[in-house]
Structure formats: structure tokens, C-alpha cells
Design a protein around this motif. Structure first.
Motif, PDB file in Angstrom:
ATOM      1  N   ARG A 187       0.864  -1.179   0.000  1.00  0.00           N
ATOM      2  CA  ARG A 187       0.000   0.000   0.000  1.00  0.00           C
ATOM      3  C   ARG A 187       0.895   1.221   0.000  1.00  0.00           C
ATOM      4  O   ARG A 187       1.887   1.278   0.747  1.00  0.00           O
ATOM      5  CB  ARG A 187      -0.907  -0.012   1.230  1.00  0.00           C
ATOM      6  CG  ARG A 187      -1.750   1.239   1.376  1.00  0.00           C
ATOM      7  CD  ARG A 187      -2.843   1.079   2.415  1.00  0.00           C
ATOM      8  NE  ARG A 187      -3.924   0.296   1.826  1.00  0.00           N
ATOM      9  CZ  ARG A 187      -4.355  -0.880   2.298  1.00  0.00           C
ATOM     10  NH1 ARG A 187      -3.814  -1.409   3.369  1.00  0.00           N
ATOM     11  NH2 ARG A 187      -5.341  -1.522   1.704  1.00  0.00           N
ATOM     12  N   CYS A 213       2.930   2.960   3.118  1.00  0.00           N
ATOM     13  CA  CYS A 213       3.033   1.946   4.173  1.00  0.00           C
ATOM     14  C   CYS A 213       4.509   1.722   4.505  1.00  0.00           C
ATOM     15  O   CYS A 213       5.266   1.193   3.684  1.00  0.00           O
ATOM     16  CB  CYS A 213       2.376   0.650   3.706  1.00  0.00           C
ATOM     17  SG  CYS A 213       2.684  -0.784   4.756  1.00  0.00           S
ATOM     18  N   SER A 263       5.840  -0.381   6.650  1.00  0.00           N
ATOM     19  CA  SER A 263       6.161  -1.815   6.707  1.00  0.00           C
ATOM     20  C   SER A 263       6.357  -2.376   5.306  1.00  0.00           C
ATOM     21  O   SER A 263       7.228  -3.224   5.083  1.00  0.00           O
ATOM     22  CB  SER A 263       5.052  -2.587   7.423  1.00  0.00           C
ATOM     23  OG  SER A 263       4.994  -2.226   8.784  1.00  0.00           O
ATOM     24  N   CYS A 264       5.555  -1.902   4.368  1.00  0.00           N
ATOM     25  CA  CYS A 264       5.696  -2.352   2.979  1.00  0.00           C
ATOM     26  C   CYS A 264       7.053  -1.940   2.428  1.00  0.00           C
ATOM     27  O   CYS A 264       7.728  -2.744   1.766  1.00  0.00           O
ATOM     28  CB  CYS A 264       4.579  -1.763   2.119  1.00  0.00           C
ATOM     29  SG  CYS A 264       2.925  -2.289   2.621  1.00  0.00           S
ATOM     30  N   ASP A 278       0.076  -2.408  -5.690  1.00  0.00           N
ATOM     31  CA  ASP A 278      -0.680  -1.596  -4.734  1.00  0.00           C
ATOM     32  C   ASP A 278      -2.079  -2.191  -4.595  1.00  0.00           C
ATOM     33  O   ASP A 278      -2.842  -2.214  -5.574  1.00  0.00           O
ATOM     34  CB  ASP A 278      -0.755  -0.144  -5.214  1.00  0.00           C
ATOM     35  CG  ASP A 278      -1.396   0.790  -4.200  1.00  0.00           C
ATOM     36  OD1 ASP A 278      -2.104   0.310  -3.283  1.00  0.00           O
ATOM     37  OD2 ASP A 278      -1.202   2.006  -4.329  1.00  0.00           O
ATOM     38  N   ASP A 313      -6.079  -4.547   5.351  1.00  0.00           N
ATOM     39  CA  ASP A 313      -4.955  -3.974   6.092  1.00  0.00           C
ATOM     40  C   ASP A 313      -3.824  -4.979   6.314  1.00  0.00           C
ATOM     41  O   ASP A 313      -2.883  -4.694   7.038  1.00  0.00           O
ATOM     42  CB  ASP A 313      -5.430  -3.434   7.446  1.00  0.00           C
ATOM     43  CG  ASP A 313      -6.286  -2.200   7.290  1.00  0.00           C
ATOM     44  OD1 ASP A 313      -6.110  -1.481   6.278  1.00  0.00           O
ATOM     45  OD2 ASP A 313      -7.133  -1.945   8.152  1.00  0.00           O
ATOM     46  N   TRP A 345       3.100  -9.462   6.644  1.00  0.00           N
ATOM     47  CA  TRP A 345       3.715  -8.548   7.603  1.00  0.00           C
ATOM     48  C   TRP A 345       5.217  -8.737   7.782  1.00  0.00           C
ATOM     49  O   TRP A 345       5.973  -7.809   7.698  1.00  0.00           O
ATOM     50  CB  TRP A 345       3.028  -8.572   8.958  1.00  0.00           C
ATOM     51  CG  TRP A 345       1.639  -8.041   8.934  1.00  0.00           C
ATOM     52  CD1 TRP A 345       1.228  -6.850   8.425  1.00  0.00           C
ATOM     53  CD2 TRP A 345       0.476  -8.675   9.438  1.00  0.00           C
ATOM     54  NE1 TRP A 345      -0.130  -6.710   8.570  1.00  0.00           N
ATOM     55  CE2 TRP A 345      -0.622  -7.821   9.204  1.00  0.00           C
ATOM     56  CE3 TRP A 345       0.247  -9.889  10.067  1.00  0.00           C
ATOM     57  CZ2 TRP A 345      -1.908  -8.127   9.573  1.00  0.00           C
ATOM     58  CZ3 TRP A 345      -1.042 -10.193  10.437  1.00  0.00           C
ATOM     59  CH2 TRP A 345      -2.096  -9.324  10.204  1.00  0.00           C
TER      60      TRP A 345
END
Length: 72
Positions: free
Chosen positions: A3, A6, A8-9, A31, A44, A59
């Protein structure tokens, strides 16, 4: 699956990019918000690593496991 915006991405992409290249594979960042079906499926739960159409990790990614999977 990522995303825009983000953190974390971004972190996971930076982590796996050299591993994917080392294994001769291709990294595509998709995306989830660009496609309503992806947005509904992943919501999410990003980042998600998908290999050959199958969800591999969500994650967090274990580098050794990723390399082993890409080499198999």
C-alpha cells in the motif's frame, strides 16, 4: 502486495529485493488499493508476499525461508 505510504511495505520490499534478485526471480510491487478485489482480499494485511499466486508471508518475511522457497 503493498500500500502506498506503508512503512512496513517499504521495509519488507527493501529486505527482500536483493534476495529475490539473487534467486533470479522478479519482484513486482502491487498496490492493493489499485484493484478493488485486492483491496477486499488483503485489506490492512499488508505487506503480503505472494509467490506463484500463493500467499507466502504477511507482515514479516523470514529471509532464509524466502530464499529456500524461491530456489525450490
Amino acid at each position: 502486495m503493498v500500500r502506498e505510504g506503508c512503512g512496513s511495505c517499504d521495509r519488507v520490499a527493501a529486505q527482500i529485493r536483493p534476495l529475490v534478485a539473487e534467486c533470479g526471480a522478479e519482484l513486482s510491487l502491487i498496490d492493493v488499493d489499485a484493484n478493488p478485489d485486492n483491496a477486499a482480499e488483503y485489506g490492512d494485511r499488508v505487506p503480503v508476499v505472494v509467490i506463484d499466486g500463493e500467499e507466502f508471508a504477511c507482515w514479516e518475511v523470514d529471509s532464509d525461508d524466502l530464499v529456500a522457497e524461491l530456489r525450490s
